[in-house]
Write an enzyme that holds these catalytic residues in place. Structure first.
Site, PDB file in Angstrom:
ATOM      1  N   SER A 177      16.023  29.925  25.553  1.00 17.70           N
ATOM      2  CA  SER A 177      15.529  31.284  25.411  1.00 17.70           C
ATOM      3  C   SER A 177      14.086  31.381  25.920  1.00 17.70           C
ATOM      4  O   SER A 177      13.839  31.155  27.099  1.00 17.70           O
ATOM      5  CB  SER A 177      15.667  31.739  23.952  1.00 17.70           C
ATOM      6  OG  SER A 177      15.468  33.128  23.829  1.00 17.70           O
ATOM      7  N   ASP A 253      26.406  36.327  24.216  1.00 15.19           N
ATOM      8  CA  ASP A 253      24.993  36.387  23.828  1.00 15.19           C
ATOM      9  C   ASP A 253      24.547  37.845  23.744  1.00 15.19           C
ATOM     10  O   ASP A 253      24.529  38.557  24.750  1.00 15.19           O
ATOM     11  CB  ASP A 253      24.158  35.628  24.853  1.00 15.19           C
ATOM     12  CG  ASP A 253      22.721  35.395  24.406  1.00 15.19           C
ATOM     13  OD1 ASP A 253      22.147  36.272  23.754  1.00 15.19           O
ATOM     14  OD2 ASP A 253      22.184  34.314  24.720  1.00 15.19           O
ATOM     15  N   HIS A 289      23.845  33.101  21.258  1.00 19.17           N
ATOM     16  CA  HIS A 289      22.470  32.648  21.525  1.00 19.17           C
ATOM     17  C   HIS A 289      22.043  31.521  20.587  1.00 19.17           C
ATOM     18  O   HIS A 289      20.909  31.057  20.658  1.00 19.17           O
ATOM     19  CB  HIS A 289      21.518  33.846  21.355  1.00 19.17           C
ATOM     20  CG  HIS A 289      20.189  33.694  22.040  1.00 19.17           C
ATOM     21  ND1 HIS A 289      20.038  33.787  23.403  1.00 19.17           N
ATOM     22  CD2 HIS A 289      18.932  33.468  21.544  1.00 19.17           C
ATOM     23  CE1 HIS A 289      18.767  33.651  23.725  1.00 19.17           C
ATOM     24  NE2 HIS A 289      18.073  33.437  22.624  1.00 19.17           N
TER      25      HIS A 289
END
Length: 314
Positions: A177, A253, A289
């Site tokens: 991320s 995600d 995620h």
């Protein structure tokens, strides 16, 4: 040529395995914890940082290895709100680092307790959200310099304090991320430093998403200045790079498919393709995620890096 031993197939006598020595002078490091894991040692350290003017924390996993062996290093940069603990406790990375003979290092995501007004007001800016830039705005510039920390200070510290086991200058980088963004930026801005780079759910074009706009405005004074820390912009300006790139993102995600596309994965893919970059970009069906996603593919990422790190050592 340095041969990296696979612990799953070879018994290494205890006397030949690396153990962080309690009596070894480490004036700049304070050990906070240590655990045996997959035949190696996982330790957490703190130290005074010249980059952030605070104490910083990192965790390091040193796999089992033959006496005198020098091992490559894989750096892992974590995402928003995370610490070094997330990857070390949730991903299972130690199993694969041990299998491939790779040292695994995870720093924190920001300075902590710097005392900057407003640093604890939100989850996506300030504490836990250093965004891997060197701040230029006066309020933040003294402490929020995570780019210099992860590209200069921390690697130099690792090579100095663990010189008996670290192969100097042989390193790769990965992240998740915000940390995926950080890994790509660190590699793209320093193409001669890394053997390979990979990312999970990277923020691929941060000048074009709310997370990046907030970070760049706060730390750098504006989004335009953020182009110097945007993987897509760096690729467009300076690519292709002399190392392979591996990208993974989950099709489930919410930061990719939700109301706001924070990741901009397709934009980064297009830039890499246009520049003729050696890369693989994978969409993993149904994954989100979270660290469930990372745990599912971290072994493949470590194997990817191990291949290119070992090639650099030969």
């Amino acid at each position: 040529t340095v041969s990296v031993l696979n612990w799953t197939h070879l018994y290494i006598p205890a006397a030949a395995q690396h153990r962080p020595h309690p009596t070894r002078p480490m004036a700049s490091l304070t050990k906070k914890s240590e655990n045996v894991c997959f035949g190696g040692r996982l330790a957490k350290y703190t130290h005074a940082s010249a980059s952030t003017n605070t104490d910083m924390v990192f965790s390091i996993y040193i796999p089992p290895h033959a006496a005198g062996a020098k091992l490559p290093v894989l750096y892992y940069l974590s995402g928003l709100t995370c610490t070094d603990d997330n990857v070390m406790q949730k991903s299972g990375c130690q199993r694969y680092a041990a299998e491939h003979g790779v040292i695994f290092v995870a720093p924190d995501t920001s300075p902590r307790g710097a005392g900057v007004e407003g640093e604890d007001e939100g989850w996506d800016f300030g504490t836990g959200a250093g965004f891997y830039v060197d701040a230029t705005e006066a309020k933040w510039a003294k402490h929020y310099n995570m780019y210099s920390y992860v590209t200069k200070e921390l690697p130099a510290l690792i090579e100095k304090e663990f010189a008996d086991v670290v192969a100097p200058g042989v390193k790769s980088i990965t992240g998740h991320s915000m940390g995926g963004h950080g890994a790509l930026v660190c590699a793209f801005k320093n193409p001669d430093q890394f053997a390979s780079v990979s990312a999970f759910s990277a923020i691929g074009n941060p000048t074009k998403c709310p997370w990046g706009e907030k970070a760049f405005t706060g730390y750098l004074g504006g989004v335009e200045a953020g182009k110097a820390y945007d993987a897509t912009e760096l690729c467009n300006a300076h690519g292709p790079f002399p190392f392979p790139v591996l990208l993974d993102v989950g099709t489930g995600d919410s930061f990719l498919t939700g109301d706001v596309n924070q990741l901009q994965s397709s934009v980064l893919d297009a830039a890499l393709k246009a520049k003729g970059q050696v890369y693989e970009s994978r969409q993993q069906e149904g994954y989100d995620h979270s660290y469930f996603f990372i745990a599912s593919f971290v072994g493949e990422h470590i194997a990817f890096h191990a291949k290119h790190l070992k090639a650099k050592m030969n």
